[in-house]
Design a protein around this motif. Sequence first.
Motif, short mmCIF file in Angstrom:
data_model
loop_
_atom_site.label_atom_id
_atom_site.label_comp_id
_atom_site.label_asym_id
_atom_site.label_seq_id
_atom_site.Cartn_x
_atom_site.Cartn_y
_atom_site.Cartn_z
N GLU A 114 0.83 -1.20 0.00
CA GLU A 114 0.00 0.00 0.00
C GLU A 114 0.87 1.25 0.00
O GLU A 114 0.56 2.24 -0.69
N HIS A 139 -2.96 13.52 0.67
CA HIS A 139 -3.83 12.40 0.32
C HIS A 139 -3.21 11.09 0.80
O HIS A 139 -3.89 10.24 1.37
N LYS A 142 -3.55 10.68 4.61
CA LYS A 142 -4.91 10.31 4.99
C LYS A 142 -5.21 8.85 4.64
O LYS A 142 -5.81 8.12 5.43
N GLU A 143 -4.77 8.43 3.47
CA GLU A 143 -5.02 7.05 3.03
C GLU A 143 -4.29 6.03 3.91
O GLU A 143 -4.86 5.00 4.28
N GLU A 145 -3.26 6.45 6.97
CA GLU A 145 -3.86 6.49 8.31
C GLU A 145 -5.15 5.66 8.33
O GLU A 145 -5.42 4.95 9.30
N ARG A 146 -5.94 5.74 7.25
CA ARG A 146 -7.16 4.91 7.16
C ARG A 146 -6.81 3.43 7.16
O ARG A 146 -7.46 2.62 7.82
N ARG A 147 -5.78 3.08 6.41
CA ARG A 147 -5.35 1.68 6.35
C ARG A 147 -4.90 1.21 7.73
O ARG A 147 -5.27 0.13 8.19
N ASP A 149 -5.75 2.46 10.61
CA ASP A 149 -6.91 2.41 11.48
C ASP A 149 -7.65 1.08 11.29
O ASP A 149 -8.09 0.46 12.26
N ALA A 150 -7.77 0.62 10.05
CA ALA A 150 -8.40 -0.68 9.78
C ALA A 150 -7.59 -1.81 10.41
O ALA A 150 -8.16 -2.73 11.02
N LYS A 153 -8.31 -1.85 14.08
CA LYS A 153 -9.61 -2.44 14.38
C LYS A 153 -9.58 -3.96 14.25
O LYS A 153 -10.33 -4.66 14.94
#
Length: 166
Positions: A114, A139, A142-143, A145-147, A149-150, A153
């Motif tokens: 990624e 961008h 942010k991307e 950080e989203r990965r 965060d997943a 979780k």
Amino acid sequence: MVDINDICGHPNPAWGDQADSLVMCDLTDSEMPGRWEQMWEKRLGDGRHMLCCIPFFASNIALGDIFTTASSRSVERSVNAVVERSGNVVIHAFFHDDVATAENEDRQGDLIGESVRLGIDYEVVRLGFVALSCPIGSHQHKEIERRLDAYNKLGWGHFVTSKSSG
């Protein structure tokens, strides 16, 4: 004299093609007194240097920052002060080491894949510990950080935006 066992190095610096020398960084401010991080730099002249690796432990400095050096304890040249911020953020990804090696290799491989896709610089400290760097608020930032965060979780590990250079 600094003991070799108290030094963390960077075998594959993110901007290794630009680096021309090494500098030490005292990790006392990173809550690791007596330890050092040996980092790659590019000498810019006029007493200034550019960091060419992603800090694993050193705080308050990021990939691309411009800094000065000074003598520190028994080290001839160490990072003294950042004089120009690059605008990059450093993110540390720690995957849990209580899973099978192959599982962590897959998870780390996914993160690296990624990062490559997004054009994010990265360095691997060891299996399960990856340092990432990209422009703050971009961008890519942010991307990733989203990965992460997943991943968090899913319970895959601990992911920290540890340093910024903005």
